[in-house]
Write a protein that holds these residues in place. Structure first.
Motif, PDB file in Angstrom:
ATOM      1  N   GLY A 180       0.805  -1.230   0.021  1.00  0.00           N
ATOM      2  CA  GLY A 180      -0.004  -0.067   0.155  1.00  0.00           C
ATOM      3  C   GLY A 180       0.702   1.354   0.097  1.00  0.00           C
ATOM      4  N   ASP A 181       2.205   1.358   0.165  1.00  0.00           N
ATOM      5  CA  ASP A 181       3.042   2.567   0.173  1.00  0.00           C
ATOM      6  C   ASP A 181       3.286   2.765  -1.156  1.00  0.00           C
ATOM      7  N   TRP A 182       3.664   3.982  -1.480  1.00  0.00           N
ATOM      8  CA  TRP A 182       3.899   4.754  -2.590  1.00  0.00           C
ATOM      9  C   TRP A 182       5.324   4.928  -2.609  1.00  0.00           C
ATOM     10  N   ILE A 183       6.009   4.410  -3.649  1.00  0.00           N
ATOM     11  CA  ILE A 183       7.556   4.683  -3.688  1.00  0.00           C
ATOM     12  C   ILE A 183       8.027   5.242  -4.953  1.00  0.00           C
ATOM     13  N   GLU A 184       9.151   6.055  -4.913  1.00  0.00           N
ATOM     14  CA  GLU A 184       9.376   6.731  -6.190  1.00  0.00           C
ATOM     15  C   GLU A 184      11.205   6.511  -6.299  1.00  0.00           C
ATOM     16  N   GLY A 186      13.696   6.656  -9.571  1.00  0.00           N
ATOM     17  CA  GLY A 186      13.984   6.968 -10.820  1.00  0.00           C
ATOM     18  C   GLY A 186      12.709   7.653 -11.615  1.00  0.00           C
ATOM     19  N   ASP A 187      12.303   7.049 -12.825  1.00  0.00           N
ATOM     20  CA  ASP A 187      11.398   7.715 -13.377  1.00  0.00           C
ATOM     21  C   ASP A 187      10.057   6.943 -13.009  1.00  0.00           C
ATOM     22  N   VAL A 188      10.075   5.921 -12.147  1.00  0.00           N
ATOM     23  CA  VAL A 188       9.138   4.991 -11.954  1.00  0.00           C
ATOM     24  C   VAL A 188       8.459   5.500 -10.465  1.00  0.00           C
ATOM     25  N   ARG A 189       7.156   5.634 -10.431  1.00  0.00           N
ATOM     26  CA  ARG A 189       6.219   6.122  -9.105  1.00  0.00           C
ATOM     27  C   ARG A 189       4.952   5.282  -8.975  1.00  0.00           C
ATOM     28  N   GLY A 190       4.897   4.433  -8.205  1.00  0.00           N
ATOM     29  CA  GLY A 190       3.724   3.651  -7.896  1.00  0.00           C
ATOM     30  C   GLY A 190       3.528   3.076  -6.533  1.00  0.00           C
ATOM     31  N   GLN A 191       2.335   2.446  -6.382  1.00  0.00           N
ATOM     32  CA  GLN A 191       1.991   1.935  -5.179  1.00  0.00           C
ATOM     33  C   GLN A 191       2.342   0.333  -5.191  1.00  0.00           C
ATOM     34  N   ILE A 192       2.627  -0.082  -3.960  1.00  0.00           N
ATOM     35  CA  ILE A 192       3.325  -1.268  -3.756  1.00  0.00           C
ATOM     36  C   ILE A 192       2.066  -2.396  -3.705  1.00  0.00           C
ATOM     37  N   ILE A 193       1.733  -3.289  -4.500  1.00  0.00           N
ATOM     38  CA  ILE A 193       0.636  -4.094  -4.601  1.00  0.00           C
ATOM     39  C   ILE A 193       1.068  -5.527  -3.994  1.00  0.00           C
ATOM     40  N   GLU A 194       2.472  -5.703  -4.333  1.00  0.00           N
ATOM     41  CA  GLU A 194       2.727  -7.299  -4.043  1.00  0.00           C
ATOM     42  C   GLU A 194       4.250  -7.252  -3.796  1.00  0.00           C
ATOM     43  N   VAL A 195       4.811  -7.861  -2.816  1.00  0.00           N
ATOM     44  CA  VAL A 195       6.243  -8.025  -2.559  1.00  0.00           C
ATOM     45  C   VAL A 195       6.526  -9.633  -2.239  1.00  0.00           C
ATOM     46  N   LEU A 202       4.441  -2.807  -8.704  1.00  0.00           N
ATOM     47  CA  LEU A 202       4.316  -1.558  -8.554  1.00  0.00           C
ATOM     48  C   LEU A 202       3.126  -1.007  -9.387  1.00  0.00           C
ATOM     49  N   ASP A 203       1.805  -0.782  -8.826  1.00  0.00           N
ATOM     50  CA  ASP A 203       0.804  -0.192  -9.711  1.00  0.00           C
ATOM     51  C   ASP A 203       0.961   1.429  -9.916  1.00  0.00           C
ATOM     52  N   VAL A 204       1.290   1.477 -11.333  1.00  0.00           N
ATOM     53  CA  VAL A 204       1.750   2.903 -11.758  1.00  0.00           C
ATOM     54  C   VAL A 204       0.520   3.763 -12.477  1.00  0.00           C
ATOM     55  N   GLY A 205      -0.854   3.082 -12.335  1.00  0.00           N
ATOM     56  CA  GLY A 205      -1.769   3.703 -12.939  1.00  0.00           C
ATOM     57  C   GLY A 205      -2.197   3.212 -14.269  1.00  0.00           C
ATOM     58  N   ASN A 206      -1.396   2.980 -14.947  1.00  0.00           N
ATOM     59  CA  ASN A 206      -1.710   2.521 -16.374  1.00  0.00           C
ATOM     60  C   ASN A 206      -1.092   1.099 -16.664  1.00  0.00           C
ATOM     61  N   GLY A 207      -0.861   0.398 -15.519  1.00  0.00           N
ATOM     62  CA  GLY A 207      -0.230  -0.745 -15.646  1.00  0.00           C
ATOM     63  C   GLY A 207       0.687  -1.275 -14.379  1.00  0.00           C
ATOM     64  N   THR A 208       1.132  -2.423 -14.401  1.00  0.00           N
ATOM     65  CA  THR A 208       2.009  -2.807 -13.292  1.00  0.00           C
ATOM     66  C   THR A 208       3.349  -2.959 -13.645  1.00  0.00           C
ATOM     67  N   VAL A 209       4.242  -2.399 -12.838  1.00  0.00           N
ATOM     68  CA  VAL A 209       5.954  -2.678 -13.101  1.00  0.00           C
ATOM     69  C   VAL A 209       6.431  -3.558 -12.066  1.00  0.00           C
ATOM     70  N   VAL A 210       7.072  -4.406 -12.783  1.00  0.00           N
ATOM     71  CA  VAL A 210       7.497  -5.652 -11.875  1.00  0.00           C
ATOM     72  C   VAL A 210       9.128  -5.426 -11.829  1.00  0.00           C
ATOM     73  N   MET A 211       9.503  -5.086 -10.629  1.00  0.00           N
ATOM     74  CA  MET A 211      10.769  -4.376 -10.213  1.00  0.00           C
ATOM     75  C   MET A 211      11.414  -5.529  -9.316  1.00  0.00           C
ATOM     76  N   PRO A 212      12.781  -5.953  -9.866  1.00  0.00           N
ATOM     77  CA  PRO A 212      13.647  -6.771  -9.019  1.00  0.00           C
ATOM     78  C   PRO A 212      14.006  -6.342  -7.615  1.00  0.00           C
ATOM     79  N   THR A 213      13.785  -7.040  -6.461  1.00  0.00           N
ATOM     80  CA  THR A 213      14.238  -6.348  -5.210  1.00  0.00           C
ATOM     81  C   THR A 213      15.584  -6.014  -5.172  1.00  0.00           C
ATOM     82  N   LEU A 224       7.175   7.486  -0.582  1.00  0.00           N
ATOM     83  CA  LEU A 224       6.280   8.826  -0.381  1.00  0.00           C
ATOM     84  C   LEU A 224       5.250   8.548   0.738  1.00  0.00           C
ATOM     85  N   SER A 225       5.148   7.566   1.237  1.00  0.00           N
ATOM     86  CA  SER A 225       4.043   7.298   2.298  1.00  0.00           C
ATOM     87  C   SER A 225       4.762   7.379   3.765  1.00  0.00           C
ATOM     88  N   ARG A 226       5.916   7.532   3.898  1.00  0.00           N
ATOM     89  CA  ARG A 226       6.648   7.468   5.181  1.00  0.00           C
ATOM     90  C   ARG A 226       6.695   8.723   5.700  1.00  0.00           C
TER      91      ARG A 226
END
Length: 476
Positions: A180-184, A186-195, A202-213, A224-226
Protein backbone atom coordinates in the motif's frame (compact mmCIF):
# COMPACT_ATOMS: atom_id res chain seq x y z
CA UNK A 1 -9.13 -61.48 36.33
CA UNK A 2 -5.76 -60.87 38.00
CA UNK A 3 -4.10 -62.95 35.30
CA UNK A 4 -5.55 -60.73 32.54
CA UNK A 5 -4.56 -57.50 34.25
CA UNK A 6 -1.02 -58.78 34.70
CA UNK A 7 -0.66 -59.48 31.00
CA UNK A 8 1.77 -57.01 29.26
CA UNK A 9 -0.78 -56.23 26.56
CA UNK A 10 -3.67 -55.35 28.92
CA UNK A 11 -2.90 -51.75 29.87
CA UNK A 12 -1.73 -50.70 26.36
CA UNK A 13 -5.00 -52.16 25.02
CA UNK A 14 -7.03 -50.22 27.62
CA UNK A 15 -5.17 -47.02 26.80
CA UNK A 16 -5.86 -47.43 23.09
CA UNK A 17 -9.49 -48.58 23.40
CA UNK A 18 -10.52 -45.99 26.01
CA UNK A 19 -7.98 -43.17 25.90
CA UNK A 20 -7.81 -42.92 22.10
CA UNK A 21 -11.56 -42.14 21.58
CA UNK A 22 -11.57 -39.64 24.44
CA UNK A 23 -8.48 -37.92 23.06
CA UNK A 24 -10.01 -37.78 19.57
CA UNK A 25 -13.23 -36.25 20.96
CA UNK A 26 -11.24 -33.65 22.91
CA UNK A 27 -9.14 -32.74 19.87
CA UNK A 28 -12.28 -32.48 17.72
CA UNK A 29 -13.89 -30.00 20.11
CA UNK A 30 -10.64 -28.03 20.32
CA UNK A 31 -10.38 -27.86 16.51
CA UNK A 32 -13.99 -26.71 16.13
CA UNK A 33 -13.54 -23.97 18.74
CA UNK A 34 -10.33 -22.74 17.09
CA UNK A 35 -11.92 -22.85 13.62
CA UNK A 36 -14.83 -20.69 14.83
CA UNK A 37 -12.32 -18.10 16.08
CA UNK A 38 -10.43 -18.25 12.80
CA UNK A 39 -7.23 -19.43 14.51
CA UNK A 40 -4.38 -20.37 12.19
CA UNK A 41 -3.44 -23.17 14.61
CA UNK A 42 -6.64 -25.12 13.77
CA UNK A 43 -4.98 -27.09 10.90
CA UNK A 44 -2.22 -28.19 13.28
CA UNK A 45 -4.77 -29.60 15.75
CA UNK A 46 -6.56 -31.27 12.83
CA UNK A 47 -3.33 -32.96 11.75
CA UNK A 48 -2.75 -34.25 15.29
CA UNK A 49 -6.30 -35.62 15.49
CA UNK A 50 -6.48 -37.23 12.04
CA UNK A 51 -2.96 -38.63 11.73
CA UNK A 52 -0.64 -38.36 14.70
CA UNK A 53 -2.93 -39.78 17.42
CA UNK A 54 -4.25 -42.77 15.36
CA UNK A 55 -0.73 -43.72 14.24
CA UNK A 56 0.45 -43.43 17.85
CA UNK A 57 -2.31 -45.85 18.89
CA UNK A 58 -1.24 -48.37 16.25
CA UNK A 59 2.38 -47.94 17.32
CA UNK A 60 1.49 -48.67 20.96
CA UNK A 61 -0.25 -51.92 20.01
CA UNK A 62 2.33 -53.35 17.61
CA UNK A 63 5.24 -52.41 19.85
CA UNK A 64 4.14 -54.85 22.59
CA UNK A 65 6.31 -57.92 23.25
CA UNK A 66 5.25 -60.84 21.10
CA UNK A 67 3.27 -58.74 18.66
CA UNK A 68 5.81 -59.47 15.92
CA UNK A 69 8.20 -62.32 15.47
CA UNK A 70 11.87 -61.35 15.40
CA UNK A 71 12.75 -57.80 14.55
CA UNK A 72 9.82 -57.21 12.24
CA UNK A 73 9.60 -54.59 9.47
CA UNK A 74 6.13 -53.18 10.10
CA UNK A 75 6.95 -51.75 13.55
CA UNK A 76 9.81 -49.82 11.96
CA UNK A 77 7.54 -48.58 9.17
CA UNK A 78 4.92 -47.38 11.64
CA UNK A 79 7.65 -45.81 13.82
CA UNK A 80 8.99 -43.97 10.76
CA UNK A 81 5.54 -42.66 9.83
CA UNK A 82 4.98 -41.56 13.43
CA UNK A 83 8.35 -39.81 13.50
CA UNK A 84 7.62 -37.96 10.26
CA UNK A 85 4.27 -36.77 11.63
CA UNK A 86 5.92 -35.59 14.86
CA UNK A 87 8.46 -33.59 12.83
CA UNK A 88 5.72 -31.93 10.76
CA UNK A 89 3.56 -31.09 13.79
CA UNK A 90 6.46 -29.68 15.81
CA UNK A 91 7.80 -27.54 12.95
CA UNK A 92 4.33 -26.16 12.12
CA UNK A 93 3.65 -25.43 15.79
CA UNK A 94 6.96 -23.57 16.17
CA UNK A 95 6.27 -21.61 12.96
CA UNK A 96 2.83 -20.64 14.26
CA UNK A 97 4.11 -19.56 17.69
CA UNK A 98 7.13 -17.63 16.37
CA UNK A 99 5.84 -16.02 13.17
CA UNK A 100 2.05 -16.29 12.81
CA UNK A 101 1.42 -14.81 16.26
CA UNK A 102 4.03 -12.09 15.86
CA UNK A 103 3.05 -8.56 16.81
CA UNK A 104 2.55 -6.07 13.99
CA UNK A 105 5.83 -4.34 13.18
CA UNK A 106 8.05 -6.72 15.21
CA UNK A 107 11.09 -8.43 13.68
CA UNK A 108 9.11 -11.69 13.55
CA UNK A 109 6.38 -9.97 11.55
CA UNK A 110 8.96 -8.54 9.11
CA UNK A 111 10.87 -11.83 8.78
CA UNK A 112 10.76 -12.82 5.07
CA UNK A 113 8.60 -15.85 4.32
CA UNK A 114 11.27 -17.35 2.09
CA UNK A 115 13.68 -17.44 5.03
CA UNK A 116 11.21 -19.25 7.28
CA UNK A 117 10.44 -21.70 4.44
CA UNK A 118 14.14 -22.45 3.98
CA UNK A 119 14.62 -22.98 7.73
CA UNK A 120 11.67 -25.37 7.85
CA UNK A 121 13.04 -27.27 4.86
CA UNK A 122 16.44 -27.69 6.51
CA UNK A 123 14.90 -28.88 9.78
CA UNK A 124 12.73 -31.40 7.93
CA UNK A 125 15.77 -32.81 6.10
CA UNK A 126 17.79 -33.06 9.31
CA UNK A 127 14.85 -34.64 11.16
CA UNK A 128 14.28 -37.24 8.45
CA UNK A 129 17.98 -38.11 8.40
CA UNK A 130 18.10 -38.57 12.19
CA UNK A 131 14.88 -40.59 12.08
CA UNK A 132 16.29 -43.03 9.53
CA UNK A 133 19.51 -43.28 11.52
CA UNK A 134 17.61 -44.07 14.72
CA UNK A 135 14.97 -46.46 13.29
CA UNK A 136 16.76 -48.12 10.39
CA UNK A 137 20.38 -47.63 11.41
CA UNK A 138 21.16 -45.77 8.17
CA UNK A 139 24.56 -44.10 7.70
CA UNK A 140 23.63 -40.41 7.39
CA UNK A 141 27.16 -39.04 7.62
CA UNK A 142 27.71 -39.62 3.92
CA UNK A 143 24.42 -37.96 3.09
CA UNK A 144 25.35 -34.81 5.01
CA UNK A 145 28.77 -34.74 3.38
CA UNK A 146 27.25 -35.08 -0.10
CA UNK A 147 24.75 -32.33 0.66
CA UNK A 148 27.55 -30.06 1.86
CA UNK A 149 29.63 -30.56 -1.27
CA UNK A 150 26.60 -30.15 -3.52
CA UNK A 151 25.59 -26.92 -1.82
CA UNK A 152 29.08 -25.49 -2.28
CA UNK A 153 29.14 -26.37 -5.99
CA UNK A 154 25.64 -24.98 -6.59
CA UNK A 155 26.47 -21.86 -4.60
CA UNK A 156 29.57 -21.13 -6.67
CA UNK A 157 27.70 -21.71 -9.92
CA UNK A 158 24.81 -19.45 -8.95
CA UNK A 159 26.62 -16.89 -6.83
CA UNK A 160 25.53 -13.92 -8.97
CA UNK A 161 21.89 -14.95 -9.12
CA UNK A 162 21.79 -15.99 -5.47
CA UNK A 163 23.58 -12.77 -4.46
CA UNK A 164 20.88 -10.61 -6.05
CA UNK A 165 18.15 -12.69 -4.47
CA UNK A 166 19.76 -12.53 -1.03
CA UNK A 167 20.24 -8.75 -1.28
CA UNK A 168 16.58 -8.43 -2.15
CA UNK A 169 15.60 -10.65 0.78
CA UNK A 170 17.61 -8.52 3.17
CA UNK A 171 15.80 -5.46 1.79
CA UNK A 172 12.47 -7.11 2.55
CA UNK A 173 13.70 -8.06 6.01
CA UNK A 174 14.64 -4.44 6.69
CA UNK A 175 11.06 -3.51 5.70
CA UNK A 176 11.50 0.11 4.52
CA UNK A 177 8.05 -0.22 2.93
CA UNK A 178 4.88 -2.25 3.18
CA UNK A 179 1.92 -3.13 0.99
CA UNK A 180 0.00 0.00 0.00
CA UNK A 181 2.99 2.36 0.29
CA UNK A 182 3.90 4.64 -2.59
CA UNK A 183 7.55 4.68 -3.65
CA UNK A 184 9.48 6.62 -6.27
CA UNK A 185 12.70 5.41 -7.85
CA UNK A 186 14.11 7.00 -10.96
CA UNK A 187 11.26 7.66 -13.38
CA UNK A 188 8.96 5.10 -11.75
CA UNK A 189 6.39 6.08 -9.15
CA UNK A 190 3.74 3.63 -8.01
CA UNK A 191 1.92 1.87 -5.20
CA UNK A 192 3.24 -1.43 -3.85
CA UNK A 193 0.64 -4.13 -4.45
CA UNK A 194 2.80 -7.24 -4.01
CA UNK A 195 6.17 -8.09 -2.46
CA UNK A 196 7.91 -11.43 -2.79
CA UNK A 197 11.47 -12.78 -2.55
CA UNK A 198 12.24 -11.92 -6.18
CA UNK A 199 10.39 -8.77 -7.17
CA UNK A 200 8.14 -5.92 -6.10
CA UNK A 201 4.98 -5.16 -8.07
CA UNK A 202 4.10 -1.46 -8.46
CA UNK A 203 0.75 -0.16 -9.68
CA UNK A 204 1.67 2.92 -11.72
CA UNK A 205 -1.86 3.78 -12.81
CA UNK A 206 -1.69 2.54 -16.39
CA UNK A 207 -0.19 -0.88 -15.67
CA UNK A 208 1.97 -2.84 -13.26
CA UNK A 209 5.76 -2.49 -13.09
CA UNK A 210 7.59 -5.59 -11.82
CA UNK A 211 10.86 -4.41 -10.29
CA UNK A 212 13.50 -6.85 -8.96
CA UNK A 213 14.12 -6.37 -5.25
CA UNK A 214 17.86 -6.47 -5.92
CA UNK A 215 17.47 -3.35 -8.08
CA UNK A 216 15.93 -1.46 -5.20
CA UNK A 217 18.48 -2.87 -2.76
CA UNK A 218 21.35 -1.66 -4.95
CA UNK A 219 19.98 1.84 -5.54
CA UNK A 220 18.00 4.52 -3.78
CA UNK A 221 14.28 5.15 -3.66
CA UNK A 222 11.86 7.44 -1.84
CA UNK A 223 9.01 6.08 0.25
CA UNK A 224 6.38 8.74 -0.33
CA UNK A 225 4.08 7.25 2.32
CA UNK A 226 6.56 7.43 5.22
CA UNK A 227 6.89 11.21 5.36
CA UNK A 228 5.71 12.90 8.60
CA UNK A 229 3.96 15.48 6.40
CA UNK A 230 1.37 14.69 3.69
CA UNK A 231 2.89 14.13 0.26
CA UNK A 232 2.64 17.35 -1.77
CA UNK A 233 2.16 17.66 -5.52
CA UNK A 234 4.13 20.57 -6.96
CA UNK A 235 3.93 22.49 -10.21
CA UNK A 236 5.16 25.88 -11.39
CA UNK A 237 2.92 28.41 -13.18
CA UNK A 238 3.80 31.70 -14.83
CA UNK A 239 1.74 34.89 -14.91
CA UNK A 240 2.14 38.30 -16.50
CA UNK A 241 4.77 40.52 -14.91
CA UNK A 242 2.10 43.16 -14.22
CA UNK A 243 0.02 40.79 -12.09
CA UNK A 244 0.44 41.61 -8.36
CA UNK A 245 2.27 38.64 -6.73
CA UNK A 246 0.13 38.80 -3.57
CA UNK A 247 -3.07 38.39 -5.59
CA UNK A 248 -1.56 35.56 -7.62
CA UNK A 249 -0.46 33.69 -4.49
CA UNK A 250 -3.90 34.11 -2.88
CA UNK A 251 -5.59 32.85 -6.06
CA UNK A 252 -3.38 29.75 -6.24
CA UNK A 253 -4.10 28.84 -2.61
CA UNK A 254 -7.86 29.41 -2.97
CA UNK A 255 -8.09 27.21 -6.05
CA UNK A 256 -6.03 24.44 -4.43
CA UNK A 257 -8.17 24.36 -1.27
CA UNK A 258 -11.37 23.47 -3.15
CA UNK A 259 -9.96 20.48 -5.04
CA UNK A 260 -11.10 17.04 -3.82
CA UNK A 261 -8.41 14.59 -2.57
CA UNK A 262 -6.40 17.44 -1.00
CA UNK A 263 -5.24 16.69 2.55
CA UNK A 264 -7.04 18.50 5.34
CA UNK A 265 -3.99 18.27 7.64
CA UNK A 266 -1.95 20.97 5.90
CA UNK A 267 -2.80 24.02 3.79
CA UNK A 268 -1.49 24.50 0.24
CA UNK A 269 1.48 26.82 -0.07
CA UNK A 270 2.98 28.97 -2.82
CA UNK A 271 6.57 30.04 -3.43
CA UNK A 272 7.45 33.01 -5.66
CA UNK A 273 10.12 32.18 -8.25
CA UNK A 274 12.00 34.34 -10.73
CA UNK A 275 10.36 35.67 -13.88
CA UNK A 276 6.80 36.00 -12.56
CA UNK A 277 6.67 32.28 -11.85
CA UNK A 278 5.01 30.71 -8.83
CA UNK A 279 5.35 27.16 -7.54
CA UNK A 280 2.30 25.75 -5.79
CA UNK A 281 2.59 22.88 -3.33
CA UNK A 282 -0.64 20.90 -2.75
CA UNK A 283 -0.69 18.36 0.11
CA UNK A 284 -2.52 15.18 -0.90
CA UNK A 285 -4.44 12.47 0.90
CA UNK A 286 -2.45 9.89 -1.08
CA UNK A 287 0.60 10.17 -3.38
CA UNK A 288 -1.41 8.29 -6.00
CA UNK A 289 -3.69 11.29 -6.42
CA UNK A 290 -0.91 13.53 -7.76
CA UNK A 291 -1.78 13.39 -11.46
CA UNK A 292 -5.53 13.74 -10.88
CA UNK A 293 -5.13 16.70 -8.52
CA UNK A 294 -2.66 18.57 -10.71
CA UNK A 295 -4.89 18.07 -13.75
CA UNK A 296 -7.92 19.42 -11.89
CA UNK A 297 -5.89 22.29 -10.45
CA UNK A 298 -4.49 23.36 -13.82
CA UNK A 299 -7.96 23.30 -15.38
CA UNK A 300 -9.62 25.28 -12.60
CA UNK A 301 -6.78 27.78 -12.44
CA UNK A 302 -7.40 28.81 -16.04
CA UNK A 303 -11.01 29.75 -15.24
CA UNK A 304 -10.17 31.33 -11.87
CA UNK A 305 -7.40 33.49 -13.36
CA UNK A 306 -9.79 34.87 -15.97
CA UNK A 307 -12.40 35.69 -13.33
CA UNK A 308 -9.76 37.45 -11.22
CA UNK A 309 -8.39 39.44 -14.22
CA UNK A 310 -4.99 37.76 -13.82
CA UNK A 311 -3.03 36.57 -16.81
CA UNK A 312 -1.98 32.91 -16.62
CA UNK A 313 1.03 32.27 -18.90
CA UNK A 314 0.98 35.97 -19.77
CA UNK A 315 -2.21 35.63 -21.84
CA UNK A 316 -3.96 39.03 -21.91
CA UNK A 317 -6.67 38.15 -24.45
CA UNK A 318 -10.20 36.93 -23.73
CA UNK A 319 -12.28 36.47 -26.85
CA UNK A 320 -15.24 35.12 -24.87
CA UNK A 321 -15.79 38.03 -22.48
CA UNK A 322 -16.83 40.73 -24.96
CA UNK A 323 -19.16 43.75 -24.68
CA UNK A 324 -21.54 42.22 -27.21
CA UNK A 325 -21.85 38.97 -25.23
CA UNK A 326 -22.40 40.99 -22.04
CA UNK A 327 -25.28 42.93 -23.67
CA UNK A 328 -26.87 39.65 -24.82
CA UNK A 329 -26.64 38.30 -21.27
CA UNK A 330 -28.27 41.44 -19.82
CA UNK A 331 -31.13 41.14 -22.30
CA UNK A 332 -31.56 37.47 -21.29
CA UNK A 333 -32.03 38.22 -17.59
CA UNK A 334 -33.91 41.54 -17.96
CA UNK A 335 -37.33 39.86 -17.47
CA UNK A 336 -36.07 38.13 -14.29
CA UNK A 337 -35.04 41.52 -12.85
CA UNK A 338 -38.31 43.14 -14.00
CA UNK A 339 -36.30 45.47 -16.21
CA UNK A 340 -36.81 46.73 -19.73
CA UNK A 341 -33.97 45.82 -22.14
CA UNK A 342 -32.72 49.42 -22.26
CA UNK A 343 -32.68 49.59 -18.45
CA UNK A 344 -30.80 46.31 -18.26
CA UNK A 345 -28.13 47.66 -20.60
CA UNK A 346 -27.33 50.33 -18.02
CA UNK A 347 -26.08 47.58 -15.69
CA UNK A 348 -23.19 46.84 -18.05
CA UNK A 349 -21.00 49.33 -16.16
CA UNK A 350 -20.63 47.00 -13.15
CA UNK A 351 -22.04 43.63 -14.26
CA UNK A 352 -19.61 41.08 -15.67
CA UNK A 353 -19.50 37.70 -17.37
CA UNK A 354 -17.80 34.78 -15.61
CA UNK A 355 -17.12 31.15 -16.38
CA UNK A 356 -16.60 28.19 -14.04
CA UNK A 357 -15.39 24.73 -14.93
CA UNK A 358 -17.06 21.50 -13.87
CA UNK A 359 -16.53 20.77 -10.18
CA UNK A 360 -15.70 24.32 -9.09
CA UNK A 361 -17.30 25.59 -5.89
CA UNK A 362 -19.29 28.76 -6.48
CA UNK A 363 -20.79 29.16 -3.03
CA UNK A 364 -19.82 27.58 0.30
CA UNK A 365 -21.53 27.49 3.74
CA UNK A 366 -20.84 30.49 5.96
CA UNK A 367 -20.09 32.72 2.99
CA UNK A 368 -21.77 36.14 2.59
CA UNK A 369 -22.07 36.63 -1.17
CA UNK A 370 -21.04 40.01 -2.53
CA UNK A 371 -22.91 39.41 -5.78
CA UNK A 372 -25.70 37.35 -7.26
CA UNK A 373 -24.90 35.18 -10.27
CA UNK A 374 -27.55 34.40 -12.89
CA UNK A 375 -26.95 31.24 -14.90
CA UNK A 376 -26.69 31.81 -18.64
CA UNK A 377 -25.66 28.25 -19.55
CA UNK A 378 -24.81 25.12 -17.61
CA UNK A 379 -26.04 23.46 -14.43
CA UNK A 380 -25.33 23.94 -10.70
CA UNK A 381 -25.95 21.58 -7.79
CA UNK A 382 -27.10 23.07 -4.49
CA UNK A 383 -26.42 20.94 -1.42
CA UNK A 384 -25.95 21.03 2.33
CA UNK A 385 -22.87 19.45 3.99
CA UNK A 386 -23.66 16.96 6.78
CA UNK A 387 -21.59 14.51 8.82
CA UNK A 388 -22.55 11.81 6.29
CA UNK A 389 -21.52 13.92 3.28
CA UNK A 390 -23.07 16.47 0.94
CA UNK A 391 -26.87 16.15 0.65
CA UNK A 392 -28.14 17.37 -2.72
CA UNK A 393 -31.10 19.75 -2.39
CA UNK A 394 -31.83 20.86 -5.94
CA UNK A 395 -30.29 21.50 -9.32
CA UNK A 396 -30.22 24.95 -10.89
CA UNK A 397 -30.21 25.72 -14.58
CA UNK A 398 -30.61 28.54 -17.09
CA UNK A 399 -31.89 31.84 -15.59
CA UNK A 400 -31.67 30.58 -12.00
CA UNK A 401 -29.78 32.65 -9.41
CA UNK A 402 -26.89 31.62 -7.16
CA UNK A 403 -26.23 33.79 -4.11
CA UNK A 404 -29.68 34.95 -3.08
CA UNK A 405 -28.40 36.02 0.35
CA UNK A 406 -26.36 38.85 -1.15
CA UNK A 407 -29.24 41.27 -0.69
CA UNK A 408 -29.72 40.42 3.00
CA UNK A 409 -25.98 40.37 3.74
CA UNK A 410 -26.40 37.07 5.59
CA UNK A 411 -24.42 33.83 5.53
CA UNK A 412 -25.67 31.02 3.35
CA UNK A 413 -25.98 27.42 4.55
CA UNK A 414 -25.57 25.80 1.14
CA UNK A 415 -22.75 24.73 -1.13
CA UNK A 416 -23.08 25.38 -4.86
CA UNK A 417 -20.98 23.27 -7.24
CA UNK A 418 -20.84 23.53 -11.03
CA UNK A 419 -22.01 20.28 -12.61
CA UNK A 420 -20.93 21.37 -16.10
CA UNK A 421 -18.97 24.23 -17.58
CA UNK A 422 -20.91 27.22 -16.33
CA UNK A 423 -21.53 30.68 -17.78
CA UNK A 424 -23.01 33.28 -15.43
CA UNK A 425 -23.80 36.96 -15.32
CA UNK A 426 -22.51 38.40 -12.05
CA UNK A 427 -24.33 41.44 -10.63
CA UNK A 428 -22.70 43.11 -7.59
CA UNK A 429 -24.87 43.61 -4.52
CA UNK A 430 -24.82 47.41 -4.72
CA UNK A 431 -26.24 47.18 -8.23
CA UNK A 432 -28.97 44.80 -7.03
CA UNK A 433 -29.85 47.27 -4.28
CA UNK A 434 -30.60 49.93 -6.89
CA UNK A 435 -32.71 47.50 -8.94
CA UNK A 436 -34.71 46.39 -5.87
CA UNK A 437 -35.38 49.98 -4.82
CA UNK A 438 -36.72 50.72 -8.27
CA UNK A 439 -38.61 47.41 -8.57
CA UNK A 440 -39.69 46.07 -5.13
CA UNK A 441 -41.31 43.09 -6.81
CA UNK A 442 -37.82 41.66 -7.34
CA UNK A 443 -37.26 41.48 -3.58
CA UNK A 444 -40.48 39.51 -3.14
CA UNK A 445 -39.46 37.09 -5.88
CA UNK A 446 -36.07 36.56 -4.23
CA UNK A 447 -37.68 35.88 -0.84
CA UNK A 448 -40.16 33.48 -2.44
CA UNK A 449 -37.39 31.56 -4.19
CA UNK A 450 -35.31 31.40 -1.00
CA UNK A 451 -38.29 29.98 0.93
CA UNK A 452 -38.83 27.38 -1.78
CA UNK A 453 -35.22 26.27 -1.54
CA UNK A 454 -35.47 26.04 2.26
CA UNK A 455 -38.48 23.70 1.88
CA UNK A 456 -36.52 21.57 -0.57
CA UNK A 457 -33.61 21.50 1.88
CA UNK A 458 -35.80 20.30 4.74
CA UNK A 459 -37.23 17.50 2.56
CA UNK A 460 -33.78 16.39 1.33
CA UNK A 461 -32.35 16.32 4.84
CA UNK A 462 -35.37 14.45 6.22
CA UNK A 463 -34.89 11.77 3.54
CA UNK A 464 -31.45 10.94 4.96
CA UNK A 465 -32.44 11.24 8.62
CA UNK A 466 -31.10 14.78 9.12
CA UNK A 467 -32.90 18.00 9.91
CA UNK A 468 -32.38 21.71 9.34
CA UNK A 469 -31.41 23.49 12.55
CA UNK A 470 -33.94 26.09 13.78
CA UNK A 471 -33.16 29.55 12.51
CA UNK A 472 -31.03 28.28 9.62
CA UNK A 473 -33.39 29.30 6.88
CA UNK A 474 -31.18 31.32 4.61
CA UNK A 475 -30.35 29.36 1.51
CA UNK A 476 -28.23 30.07 -1.54
Amino acid sequence: MADIVSQPWFWPAVIVSVGLPLLLIGLTEMHNAMARRGSRAAPIVLMVRNYLVPVAGVLVLISQPGAWEGEGTWPKVVTTIFGLLVILVVINAINHLVFHRAEKGSWRDRFPTIFSDLIRFVFILVGIALLFWWVWGADVAGIFAALGVTSIVVGLALQNAVGSVVSGLFLIFEAPFQLGDWIETGDVRGQIIEVNWRAIHLDVGNGTVVMPTSELAGGSFTNLSRSPEPYAAQRAFSFATDDPPARVRALLVDVARDIPLVSADRDPSVATLDGAQFQVSIPLQSPGDKDVVLDAFSTRLWYAARRADLHLNGDVTDEWNTPGRLQDALHQIAPILSLRPEDAEALAVSARLERFCQGEVILRPGMIPTATRYILAGRVMLGIPTDAGLVQVTELGRDDAVGLTALTRTQTISRAIALTELEVLTIPVHLLDDVVRAHPVLAREIVRENDNRVRLARSALAAVGEHLAPGRNVFG
